[in-house]
Design a protein around this motif. Structure first.
Motif, PDB file in Angstrom:
ATOM      1  N   GLN A  29      40.170  21.916 -30.251  1.00  0.00           N
ATOM      2  CA  GLN A  29      39.147  22.943 -30.363  1.00  0.00           C
ATOM      3  C   GLN A  29      38.812  23.476 -28.973  1.00  0.00           C
ATOM      4  OE1 GLN A  29      35.779  21.371 -32.433  1.00  0.00           O
ATOM      5  NE2 GLN A  29      36.758  21.541 -34.420  1.00  0.00           N
ATOM      6  N   GLU A  30      38.765  24.806 -28.863  1.00  0.00           N
ATOM      7  CA  GLU A  30      38.436  25.405 -27.570  1.00  0.00           C
ATOM      8  C   GLU A  30      36.939  25.325 -27.323  1.00  0.00           C
ATOM      9  OE1 GLU A  30      39.457  29.364 -24.987  1.00  0.00           O
ATOM     10  OE2 GLU A  30      39.125  29.608 -27.138  1.00  0.00           O
ATOM     11  N   VAL A  31      36.585  24.966 -26.097  1.00  0.00           N
ATOM     12  CA  VAL A  31      35.189  24.871 -25.681  1.00  0.00           C
ATOM     13  C   VAL A  31      35.023  25.751 -24.444  1.00  0.00           C
ATOM     14  CG1 VAL A  31      33.375  23.331 -24.869  1.00  0.00           C
ATOM     15  CG2 VAL A  31      35.043  22.508 -26.533  1.00  0.00           C
ATOM     16  N   THR A  32      33.959  26.527 -24.405  1.00  0.00           N
ATOM     17  CA  THR A  32      33.630  27.354 -23.243  1.00  0.00           C
ATOM     18  C   THR A  32      32.249  26.964 -22.761  1.00  0.00           C
ATOM     19  OG1 THR A  32      34.935  29.179 -24.141  1.00  0.00           O
ATOM     20  CG2 THR A  32      33.378  29.712 -22.402  1.00  0.00           C
ATOM     21  N   VAL A  33      32.125  26.783 -21.463  1.00  0.00           N
ATOM     22  CA  VAL A  33      30.841  26.398 -20.874  1.00  0.00           C
ATOM     23  C   VAL A  33      30.692  27.111 -19.534  1.00  0.00           C
ATOM     24  CG1 VAL A  33      31.789  24.344 -19.764  1.00  0.00           C
ATOM     25  CG2 VAL A  33      29.381  24.428 -20.281  1.00  0.00           C
ATOM     26  N   LEU A  34      29.454  27.429 -19.171  1.00  0.00           N
ATOM     27  CA  LEU A  34      29.158  28.026 -17.872  1.00  0.00           C
ATOM     28  C   LEU A  34      28.657  26.929 -16.939  1.00  0.00           C
ATOM     29  CD1 LEU A  34      27.363  31.322 -18.905  1.00  0.00           C
ATOM     30  CD2 LEU A  34      29.708  31.026 -18.134  1.00  0.00           C
ATOM     31  N   VAL A  35      29.194  26.894 -15.740  1.00  0.00           N
ATOM     32  CA  VAL A  35      28.830  25.884 -14.746  1.00  0.00           C
ATOM     33  C   VAL A  35      28.342  26.601 -13.495  1.00  0.00           C
ATOM     34  CG1 VAL A  35      29.694  24.000 -13.318  1.00  0.00           C
ATOM     35  CG2 VAL A  35      30.554  24.276 -15.640  1.00  0.00           C
ATOM     36  N   SER A  36      27.215  26.156 -12.980  1.00  0.00           N
ATOM     37  CA  SER A  36      26.670  26.705 -11.746  1.00  0.00           C
ATOM     38  C   SER A  36      26.877  25.684 -10.635  1.00  0.00           C
ATOM     39  CB  SER A  36      25.180  26.988 -11.937  1.00  0.00           C
ATOM     40  OG  SER A  36      24.623  27.456 -10.745  1.00  0.00           O
ATOM     41  N   TRP A  46      38.333  20.071 -13.855  1.00  0.00           N
ATOM     42  CA  TRP A  46      38.616  18.937 -14.740  1.00  0.00           C
ATOM     43  C   TRP A  46      37.420  17.987 -14.796  1.00  0.00           C
ATOM     44  CZ3 TRP A  46      42.464  17.988 -18.158  1.00  0.00           C
ATOM     45  CH2 TRP A  46      43.538  18.861 -18.140  1.00  0.00           C
ATOM     46  N   HIS A  47      36.771  17.774 -13.657  1.00  0.00           N
ATOM     47  CA  HIS A  47      35.592  16.912 -13.617  1.00  0.00           C
ATOM     48  C   HIS A  47      34.471  17.482 -14.488  1.00  0.00           C
ATOM     49  CE1 HIS A  47      32.353  14.403 -12.183  1.00  0.00           C
ATOM     50  NE2 HIS A  47      31.675  15.503 -11.915  1.00  0.00           N
ATOM     51  N   TRP A  48      34.173  18.774 -14.337  1.00  0.00           N
ATOM     52  CA  TRP A  48      33.106  19.379 -15.127  1.00  0.00           C
ATOM     53  C   TRP A  48      33.434  19.393 -16.619  1.00  0.00           C
ATOM     54  CZ3 TRP A  48      28.394  19.572 -13.720  1.00  0.00           C
ATOM     55  CH2 TRP A  48      28.049  19.716 -12.383  1.00  0.00           C
ATOM     56  N   CYS A  51      32.635  15.945 -17.786  1.00  0.00           N
ATOM     57  CA  CYS A  51      31.180  15.762 -17.880  1.00  0.00           C
ATOM     58  C   CYS A  51      30.629  16.438 -19.120  1.00  0.00           C
ATOM     59  CB  CYS A  51      30.495  16.326 -16.639  1.00  0.00           C
ATOM     60  SG  CYS A  51      30.751  15.351 -15.161  1.00  0.00           S
ATOM     61  N   HIS A  52      31.066  17.661 -19.379  1.00  0.00           N
ATOM     62  CA  HIS A  52      30.581  18.395 -20.541  1.00  0.00           C
ATOM     63  C   HIS A  52      30.993  17.702 -21.837  1.00  0.00           C
ATOM     64  CE1 HIS A  52      30.444  21.649 -23.561  1.00  0.00           C
ATOM     65  NE2 HIS A  52      29.294  21.872 -22.954  1.00  0.00           N
ATOM     66  N   ALA A  53      32.176  17.112 -21.847  1.00  0.00           N
ATOM     67  CA  ALA A  53      32.658  16.406 -23.037  1.00  0.00           C
ATOM     68  C   ALA A  53      32.007  15.040 -23.200  1.00  0.00           C
ATOM     69  CB  ALA A  53      34.171  16.260 -22.968  1.00  0.00           C
ATOM     70  N   GLY A  54      31.264  14.595 -22.180  1.00  0.00           N
ATOM     71  CA  GLY A  54      30.547  13.320 -22.284  1.00  0.00           C
ATOM     72  C   GLY A  54      31.312  12.124 -21.772  1.00  0.00           C
ATOM     73  N   MET A  67      33.835   9.720  -7.095  1.00  0.00           N
ATOM     74  CA  MET A  67      33.455   9.475  -8.482  1.00  0.00           C
ATOM     75  C   MET A  67      33.919  10.581  -9.430  1.00  0.00           C
ATOM     76  SD  MET A  67      31.777   6.610  -8.381  1.00  0.00           S
ATOM     77  CE  MET A  67      30.776   6.553  -9.841  1.00  0.00           C
ATOM     78  N   LEU A  68      34.612  11.595  -8.903  1.00  0.00           N
ATOM     79  CA  LEU A  68      35.058  12.685  -9.756  1.00  0.00           C
ATOM     80  C   LEU A  68      36.021  12.187 -10.832  1.00  0.00           C
ATOM     81  CD1 LEU A  68      35.816  15.570  -7.234  1.00  0.00           C
ATOM     82  CD2 LEU A  68      33.929  15.441  -8.850  1.00  0.00           C
ATOM     83  N   ALA A  69      35.807  12.658 -12.051  1.00  0.00           N
ATOM     84  CA  ALA A  69      36.763  12.353 -13.116  1.00  0.00           C
ATOM     85  C   ALA A  69      38.035  13.129 -12.815  1.00  0.00           C
ATOM     86  CB  ALA A  69      36.186  12.779 -14.460  1.00  0.00           C
ATOM     87  N   ASN A  70      39.168  12.477 -12.886  1.00  0.00           N
ATOM     88  CA  ASN A  70      40.410  13.180 -12.565  1.00  0.00           C
ATOM     89  C   ASN A  70      41.121  13.639 -13.836  1.00  0.00           C
ATOM     90  OD1 ASN A  70      41.770  10.929 -13.551  1.00  0.00           O
ATOM     91  ND2 ASN A  70      42.075  10.057 -11.539  1.00  0.00           N
ATOM     92  N   ARG A  71      42.156  14.412 -13.638  1.00  0.00           N
ATOM     93  CA  ARG A  71      42.892  14.997 -14.755  1.00  0.00           C
ATOM     94  C   ARG A  71      43.474  13.916 -15.672  1.00  0.00           C
ATOM     95  NH1 ARG A  71      47.250  19.823 -14.242  1.00  0.00           N
ATOM     96  NH2 ARG A  71      47.785  19.911 -16.430  1.00  0.00           N
ATOM     97  N   GLN A  72      44.021  12.878 -15.083  1.00  0.00           N
ATOM     98  CA  GLN A  72      44.648  11.811 -15.869  1.00  0.00           C
ATOM     99  C   GLN A  72      43.632  11.131 -16.784  1.00  0.00           C
ATOM    100  OE1 GLN A  72      46.283   8.618 -13.522  1.00  0.00           O
ATOM    101  NE2 GLN A  72      47.812   8.147 -15.074  1.00  0.00           N
ATOM    102  N   ASN A  73      42.442  10.842 -16.264  1.00  0.00           N
ATOM    103  CA  ASN A  73      41.409  10.216 -17.093  1.00  0.00           C
ATOM    104  C   ASN A  73      40.917  11.174 -18.179  1.00  0.00           C
ATOM    105  OD1 ASN A  73      41.502   7.817 -15.710  1.00  0.00           O
ATOM    106  ND2 ASN A  73      39.848   8.377 -14.321  1.00  0.00           N
TER     107      ASN A  73
END
Length: 87
Positions: A29-36, A46-48, A51-54, A67-73
């Motif tokens: 499912q496609e998700v769109t979010v605005l990040v400031s 990828w980190h944001w 975060c948005h996905a929980g 502490m950034l979430a990376n692409r692999q995770n």
């Protein structure tokens, strides 16, 4: 130094935030979010998304870059095809 002067000097040292549109897929499912934020690149997108996905940790400061979430995770949790653009 007055309160007005200290407030003015504090606002000058803050980096301006930009608005970014972030698109990703989770569970097909496609998700769109605005990040400031002040800066965006592929790793931060990828980190944001994570975060948005929980599944990612929100950072308190830019010093916590490790502490950034990376692409692999993020891929392990079903997040894929992360795209971003400046609004």
């Amino acid at each position: 130094m007055s309160i007005k002067q200290s407030a003015a000097s504090a606002t000058r040292s803050v980096k301006p935030l930009s608005l970014y549109e972030l698109r990703y897929y989770i569970d097909s499912q496609e998700v769109t979010v605005l990040v400031s934020c002040d800066i965006m690149d592929e790793d931060r997108a990828w980190h944001w998304a994570a975060c948005h996905a929980g599944v990612g940790l929100l950072l308190r400061s830019e010093k916590e870059v490790t502490m950034l979430a990376n692409r692999q995770n993020a891929l392990r949790y079903g997040i894929e095809n992360v795209k971003w653009r400046k609004c």
